[in-house]
Write a protein that holds these residues in place. Sequence first.
Motif, short mmCIF file in Angstrom:
data_model
loop_
_atom_site.label_atom_id
_atom_site.label_comp_id
_atom_site.label_asym_id
_atom_site.label_seq_id
_atom_site.Cartn_x
_atom_site.Cartn_y
_atom_site.Cartn_z
N MET A 43 -15.08 71.20 -35.52
CA MET A 43 -13.81 70.41 -35.77
C MET A 43 -14.53 69.06 -36.37
O MET A 43 -15.62 68.67 -35.97
CB MET A 43 -13.38 70.04 -34.33
CG MET A 43 -12.02 69.30 -34.52
SD MET A 43 -11.05 69.72 -32.79
CE MET A 43 -11.20 68.03 -32.24
N GLN A 44 -13.61 68.51 -37.16
CA GLN A 44 -14.09 67.15 -37.97
C GLN A 44 -13.91 65.86 -37.27
O GLN A 44 -12.50 66.11 -36.25
CB GLN A 44 -13.47 67.12 -39.31
CG GLN A 44 -14.07 66.38 -40.21
CD GLN A 44 -13.44 66.42 -41.61
OE1 GLN A 44 -12.24 66.72 -41.76
NE2 GLN A 44 -14.14 66.09 -42.55
N GLU A 45 -14.74 65.07 -37.06
CA GLU A 45 -14.81 63.83 -36.26
C GLU A 45 -13.67 62.96 -37.09
O GLU A 45 -13.75 62.77 -38.30
CB GLU A 45 -16.03 63.09 -36.01
CG GLU A 45 -16.73 63.74 -35.12
CD GLU A 45 -16.47 63.59 -33.59
OE1 GLU A 45 -16.20 62.45 -33.35
OE2 GLU A 45 -16.78 64.63 -32.94
N ARG A 46 -12.86 62.00 -36.40
CA ARG A 46 -12.02 60.85 -37.01
C ARG A 46 -12.96 59.68 -37.35
O ARG A 46 -13.92 59.50 -36.42
CB ARG A 46 -11.22 60.53 -35.75
CG ARG A 46 -10.16 59.36 -36.54
CD ARG A 46 -9.37 58.75 -35.03
NE ARG A 46 -8.18 59.85 -34.90
CZ ARG A 46 -7.11 59.56 -34.19
NH1 ARG A 46 -7.31 58.49 -33.41
NH2 ARG A 46 -6.07 60.31 -34.13
N GLY A 47 -12.68 59.37 -38.61
CA GLY A 47 -13.27 57.88 -38.93
C GLY A 47 -13.02 56.70 -37.84
O GLY A 47 -12.16 56.78 -37.38
N MET B 111 -5.05 47.58 -35.21
CA MET B 111 -5.78 48.65 -35.85
C MET B 111 -5.30 49.34 -36.76
O MET B 111 -4.04 49.52 -37.10
CB MET B 111 -6.06 49.54 -34.55
CG MET B 111 -7.06 50.55 -34.96
SD MET B 111 -6.96 51.91 -33.59
CE MET B 111 -7.94 51.10 -32.55
N GLU B 112 -6.06 49.73 -37.76
CA GLU B 112 -5.62 50.55 -39.15
C GLU B 112 -5.04 51.76 -38.70
O GLU B 112 -5.59 52.54 -37.83
CB GLU B 112 -7.10 50.65 -39.85
CG GLU B 112 -6.65 51.02 -41.39
CD GLU B 112 -7.85 51.13 -42.18
OE1 GLU B 112 -7.70 50.87 -43.49
OE2 GLU B 112 -9.22 51.53 -41.68
N THR B 113 -3.97 52.35 -39.42
CA THR B 113 -3.61 53.84 -39.04
C THR B 113 -3.21 54.16 -40.20
O THR B 113 -3.39 53.51 -41.47
CB THR B 113 -2.44 53.40 -37.96
OG1 THR B 113 -2.13 54.56 -37.68
CG2 THR B 113 -1.31 52.60 -38.42
#
Length: 91
Positions: free
Chosen positions: A1-5, A64-66
Amino acid sequence: MQERGVRKIRKGVVTSNKMDKTIVVKVEGLKLHSRYQKYIKRSKEFKAHDPNNECQMGDIVEIMETRPLSKTKRWRFVKLIERPIGAADNS
Protein backbone atom coordinates in the motif's frame (compact mmCIF):
# COMPACT_ATOMS: atom_id res chain seq x y z
CA MET A 1 0.00 0.00 0.00
CA GLN A 2 1.28 3.44 -0.92
CA GLU A 3 1.90 6.09 1.75
CA ARG A 4 0.10 9.43 1.55
CA GLY A 5 2.37 12.40 0.87
CA VAL A 6 3.08 15.11 3.40
CA ARG A 7 0.59 17.96 3.07
CA LYS A 8 1.42 21.63 3.45
CA ILE A 9 0.07 23.44 6.51
CA ARG A 10 -0.26 27.23 6.72
CA LYS A 11 -1.30 29.60 9.50
CA GLY A 12 -3.11 32.85 8.70
CA VAL A 13 -5.88 35.33 9.40
CA VAL A 14 -9.44 34.99 8.07
CA THR A 15 -10.15 38.01 5.86
CA SER A 16 -13.57 36.94 4.56
CA ASN A 17 -16.29 34.47 5.53
CA LYS A 18 -19.08 35.77 3.30
CA MET A 19 -19.26 32.62 1.13
CA ASP A 20 -21.09 29.49 2.24
CA LYS A 21 -18.65 26.90 3.66
CA THR A 22 -15.66 28.88 2.36
CA ILE A 23 -13.22 31.24 4.07
CA VAL A 24 -10.45 33.39 2.66
CA VAL A 25 -7.24 33.15 4.69
CA LYS A 26 -4.37 35.64 4.35
CA VAL A 27 -0.97 34.09 5.02
CA GLU A 28 1.99 36.43 5.57
CA GLY A 29 5.67 35.60 5.44
CA LEU A 30 9.09 37.20 5.20
CA LYS A 31 11.32 36.77 2.15
CA LEU A 32 14.98 37.79 1.99
CA HIS A 33 15.84 40.10 -0.91
CA SER A 34 18.67 38.56 -2.91
CA ARG A 35 20.64 41.76 -3.54
CA TYR A 36 19.86 44.03 -0.59
CA GLN A 37 19.67 41.33 2.10
CA LYS A 38 16.59 42.92 3.66
CA TYR A 39 13.43 41.07 4.58
CA ILE A 40 10.29 41.92 2.61
CA LYS A 41 6.81 41.08 3.89
CA ARG A 42 4.88 38.95 1.39
CA SER A 43 1.26 37.83 1.66
CA LYS A 44 -1.02 35.47 -0.23
CA GLU A 45 -4.70 34.64 0.09
CA PHE A 46 -6.02 31.08 0.03
CA LYS A 47 -9.64 29.91 -0.17
CA ALA A 48 -10.30 27.13 2.35
CA HIS A 49 -13.21 24.79 3.02
CA ASP A 50 -15.02 25.44 6.32
CA PRO A 51 -17.85 22.86 6.42
CA ASN A 52 -19.53 24.16 9.61
CA ASN A 53 -19.17 27.91 8.90
CA GLU A 54 -17.49 28.31 12.30
CA CYS A 55 -14.76 30.81 11.37
CA GLN A 56 -15.23 34.55 11.78
CA MET A 57 -13.30 37.46 10.33
CA GLY A 58 -10.08 38.14 12.23
CA ASP A 59 -9.66 34.56 13.50
CA ILE A 60 -6.19 33.05 13.33
CA VAL A 61 -6.59 29.58 11.79
CA GLU A 62 -4.58 26.65 10.48
CA ILE A 63 -5.32 25.33 6.99
CA MET A 64 -4.09 22.20 5.22
CA GLU A 65 -3.59 21.40 1.56
CA THR A 66 -6.15 18.99 0.08
CA ARG A 67 -7.53 17.79 -3.25
CA PRO A 68 -9.30 20.37 -5.43
CA LEU A 69 -12.76 21.05 -3.97
CA SER A 70 -13.78 23.70 -6.52
CA LYS A 71 -12.20 25.93 -9.17
CA THR A 72 -10.20 27.94 -6.63
CA LYS A 73 -10.53 25.98 -3.36
CA ARG A 74 -7.58 23.65 -2.61
CA TRP A 75 -7.23 24.05 1.16
CA ARG A 76 -9.32 23.00 4.14
CA PHE A 77 -9.78 24.46 7.61
CA VAL A 78 -8.02 22.36 10.31
CA LYS A 79 -8.33 24.24 13.60
CA LEU A 80 -8.98 27.58 15.21
CA ILE A 81 -5.83 28.87 16.89
CA GLU A 82 -6.99 32.21 18.28
CA ARG A 83 -10.12 34.36 18.18
CA PRO A 84 -9.81 38.15 18.69
CA ILE A 85 -10.75 39.36 22.18
CA GLY A 86 -13.59 41.65 21.06
CA ALA A 87 -15.21 39.12 18.70
CA ALA A 88 -18.80 38.18 19.57
CA ASP A 89 -19.43 34.46 19.91
CA ASN A 90 -22.59 33.72 17.90
CA SER A 91 -22.51 29.96 18.50
